[in-house]
Design an enzyme around this catalytic site. Structure first.
Site, PDB file in Angstrom:
ATOM      1  N   ARG A 128       2.106  14.748  14.278  1.00  0.00           N
ATOM      2  CA  ARG A 128       0.675  14.471  14.413  1.00  0.00           C
ATOM      3  C   ARG A 128       0.050  15.177  15.613  1.00  0.00           C
ATOM      4  O   ARG A 128      -1.109  15.581  15.567  1.00  0.00           O
ATOM      5  CB  ARG A 128       0.432  12.964  14.525  1.00  0.00           C
ATOM      6  CG  ARG A 128       0.623  12.296  13.195  1.00  0.00           C
ATOM      7  CD  ARG A 128       0.413  10.810  13.283  1.00  0.00           C
ATOM      8  NE  ARG A 128       0.379  10.250  11.932  1.00  0.00           N
ATOM      9  CZ  ARG A 128       0.451   8.966  11.668  1.00  0.00           C
ATOM     10  NH1 ARG A 128       0.540   8.095  12.644  1.00  0.00           N
ATOM     11  NH2 ARG A 128       0.407   8.546  10.425  1.00  0.00           N
ATOM     12  N   LYS A 146       3.349  -2.190  -5.328  1.00  0.00           N
ATOM     13  CA  LYS A 146       2.423  -3.180  -5.893  1.00  0.00           C
ATOM     14  C   LYS A 146       1.271  -2.575  -6.685  1.00  0.00           C
ATOM     15  O   LYS A 146       0.636  -1.627  -6.226  1.00  0.00           O
ATOM     16  CB  LYS A 146       1.817  -3.997  -4.753  1.00  0.00           C
ATOM     17  CG  LYS A 146       2.797  -4.887  -4.040  1.00  0.00           C
ATOM     18  CD  LYS A 146       2.023  -5.659  -3.007  1.00  0.00           C
ATOM     19  CE  LYS A 146       2.877  -6.612  -2.230  1.00  0.00           C
ATOM     20  NZ  LYS A 146       2.106  -7.074  -1.055  1.00  0.00           N
ATOM     21  N   GLY A 198       2.075   6.974   2.613  1.00  0.00           N
ATOM     22  CA  GLY A 198       3.094   7.024   3.649  1.00  0.00           C
ATOM     23  C   GLY A 198       4.491   7.277   3.111  1.00  0.00           C
ATOM     24  O   GLY A 198       5.197   8.193   3.545  1.00  0.00           O
ATOM     25  N   GLY A 233      -3.788   4.582   4.246  1.00  0.00           N
ATOM     26  CA  GLY A 233      -4.908   3.718   3.873  1.00  0.00           C
ATOM     27  C   GLY A 233      -6.188   4.502   3.651  1.00  0.00           C
ATOM     28  O   GLY A 233      -6.936   4.237   2.708  1.00  0.00           O
TER      29      GLY A 233
HETATM   30  P1  ADP Z   1       3.155   4.785  -0.511  1.00  0.00           P
HETATM   31  O1  ADP Z   1       3.430   4.434   0.923  1.00  0.00           O
HETATM   32  O2  ADP Z   1       3.616   6.166  -0.870  1.00  0.00           O
HETATM   33  O3  ADP Z   1       1.735   4.527  -0.893  1.00  0.00           O
HETATM   34  P2  ADP Z   1       4.038   2.196  -1.390  1.00  0.00           P
HETATM   35  O4  ADP Z   1       4.009   1.701   0.007  1.00  0.00           O
HETATM   36  O5  ADP Z   1       3.020   1.696  -2.331  1.00  0.00           O
HETATM   37  O6  ADP Z   1       4.050   3.803  -1.406  1.00  0.00           O
HETATM   38  O7  ADP Z   1       5.450   1.837  -2.046  1.00  0.00           O
HETATM   39  C1  ADP Z   1       6.671   2.227  -1.506  1.00  0.00           C
HETATM   40  C2  ADP Z   1       7.693   1.140  -1.626  1.00  0.00           C
HETATM   41  O8  ADP Z   1       7.834   0.732  -2.977  1.00  0.00           O
HETATM   42  C3  ADP Z   1       9.052   1.616  -1.179  1.00  0.00           C
HETATM   43  O9  ADP Z   1       9.480   0.830  -0.086  1.00  0.00           O
HETATM   44  C4  ADP Z   1       9.938   1.389  -2.394  1.00  0.00           C
HETATM   45  O10 ADP Z   1      11.225   0.898  -2.069  1.00  0.00           O
HETATM   46  C5  ADP Z   1       9.174   0.359  -3.180  1.00  0.00           C
HETATM   47  N1  ADP Z   1       9.528   0.403  -4.606  1.00  0.00           N
HETATM   48  C6  ADP Z   1       9.384   1.442  -5.446  1.00  0.00           C
HETATM   49  N2  ADP Z   1       9.872   1.145  -6.667  1.00  0.00           N
HETATM   50  C7  ADP Z   1      10.340  -0.124  -6.614  1.00  0.00           C
HETATM   51  C8  ADP Z   1      10.982  -1.007  -7.533  1.00  0.00           C
HETATM   52  N3  ADP Z   1      11.218  -0.630  -8.800  1.00  0.00           N
HETATM   53  N4  ADP Z   1      11.324  -2.241  -7.095  1.00  0.00           N
HETATM   54  C9  ADP Z   1      11.064  -2.628  -5.827  1.00  0.00           C
HETATM   55  N5  ADP Z   1      10.472  -1.839  -4.907  1.00  0.00           N
HETATM   56  C10 ADP Z   1      10.110  -0.606  -5.284  1.00  0.00           C
HETATM   57 MG    MG Z   2       3.861   2.540   1.938  1.00  0.00          MG
END
Ligand code: ADP
Ligand code: MG
Length: 394
Positions: free
Chosen positions: A36, A199, A352, A375
């Protein structure tokens, strides 16, 4: 409304207050990842080359509204000084608007760089208190915001301060906004979106907003099981948001009405526990036995997604396909990373964990744009206006 950029302001002999994103990891008094800081250099060098003095400010970690030694900006000042090859003035103070800080800033010579103490040492930062904004603004003649990762927050150092000074976006912020806006306003078709992660509730706004623009939305990660359960599927003990089942059904309906294809992973790599080396089995994603959970998209889904992506001209990827932190469940994410990296279309990766995954795969330089603000990019993709950006518009 047009975003004001570095070309719109004059920096000659000016004191410039720059909001940067130096929220970096620190261990034993040393910055352990300077990505960063490095990323901020083009903006800083441009401003210095025009004959300005810089007053830099950033938050770091989550101090509770007062000074805490482990969140001081000292290590950041040292790292920045190494990278930019110039002294960076810094003094540990009680906060960015404290009396000592004000005296220290006053003594800044022409052409110097001064780094203020952590903005979150002042509890008025997060409440966007105009009195804090006014003091910060008093340090300078113009304001530049280059902290995309904080632009979705209306804080004193991101939004409030822009009311007191003429302001513009730095290079990083400008690039994020122009790239992500292009994706939303004028994507070359076929536009395919890959959404994953933990989620549905985190990404629902993005999916909703993109239903109008995308040709296909490929779903992976845990959120897929909420969609399967909503359609009456058996998902074992996969992660499901039971209070989002209606929302998931509703989204599928709306996608149909809009002729946007939503692809769900036909099969899943499953296990009974999330541990390294655990026994794994592939099941249809809507027929996972009791006691088992889907932890990655399966081999058939990977193939389907790879085929679907082949003809894409615009690709947005946000959220990993599985629990990529554990080695048997990183296959889907890695395969999608490889596929996206080798596409001819315009590729954007945000989020992230997705960005961490693409960095880990060593393919980051094959992606056209990697969005740094988790975010902030989500809110932008939801179609929202970011307060830190709105403050810099004409
Ligand atoms: P990003 O940061 O790229 O936006 P998220 O924070 O929404 O992504 O999601 C990432 C998390 O989702 C990771 O910690 C990963 O382990 C979890 N994850 C992905 N697939 C599954 C799954 N099938 N069951 C439980 N957790 C999951
Ligand atoms: Mg995340």
């Amino acid at each position: 409304m047009a975003l004001k950029t570095l070309n719109d302001l004059n920096f000659k002999d000016k004191r410039v207050l720059v909001r940067v994103d130096y929220n970096v990891p620190i261990k034993e008094g040393k910055v352990t990842d300077d990505t960063r800081i490095e990323a901020s250099l083009p903006t800083l060098k441009k401003l210095l080359s025009e004959g300005s003095s810089l007053i830099l400010m950033s938050h770091l970690g989550r101090p509770k509204g007062g000074p805490e030694d482990k969140y001081r900006m000292g290590p950041v000042a040292q790292k920045l000084s190494e990278l930019i090859g110039q002294e960076v003035r810094y003094e540990a103070t009680n906060g960015p608007a404290s009396k000592e800080q004000q005296a220290f800033v006053e003594k800044a010579p022409k052409g110097s760089i001064t780094l203020l103490e952590n903005t979150r040492f002042d509890s008025r930062e997060e409440t966007n208190d105009p009195e804090l904004s006014r003091i910060l603004a008093s340090y300078a003649d113009v304001y530049v915001n280059d902290a995309f990762g904080a632009a979705h927050r209306a804080h004193a150092s991101t939004e409030g301060v822009a009311k007191f000074l003429p302001g513009a976006a730095g290079y990083l912020l400008e690039k994020e906004i122009s790239t992500l806006s292009k994706l939303l306003n004028n994507p070359e078709s076929p536009f395919k979106v890959i959404i994953g992660g933990a989620k549905v509730s985190d990404k629902i706004g993005v999916i909703e907003n993109l239903l109008d623009m995308a040709d296909e939305i490929l779903i992976g990660g845990a959120m897929a099981y909420t969609f399967f359960k909503a359609q009456g599927g058996k998902v074992g003990k996969s992660l499901v948001e039971d209070d989002k089942l209606d929302l998931a059904s509703d989204l599928l309906e709306r996608a149909k009405a809009k002729n946007t294809k939503i692809l769900l992973p036909s099969d899943s790599m499953c296990a009974q526990e999330i541990t390294e080396g655990v026994e794994t089995k592939v099941y249809p994603s809507d027929d996972i036995p009791e006691g088992w959970m889907g932890l990655d998209i399966g081999p058939e889904a990977i193939k389907t997604y790879q085929d679907s992506l082949k003809d894409a001209k615009t690709i947005l990827w946000n959220g990993p396909m599985g629990v990529f932190e554990f080695s048997p469940f990183n296959t889907g994410t890695n395969e999608v990373a490889k596929t996206v990296a080798h596409l001819d279309g315009f590729t954007v990766v945000g989020g992230g964990d997705s960005v961490a995954a693409i960095n880990k795969s060593g393919l980051a330089d094959k992606i056209d744009h990697i969005s740094t603000g988790g975010g902030a990019s989500l809110e932008l993709l939801e179609g929202k206006t970011l307060p830190g950006v709105a403050a810099l518009e004409d």
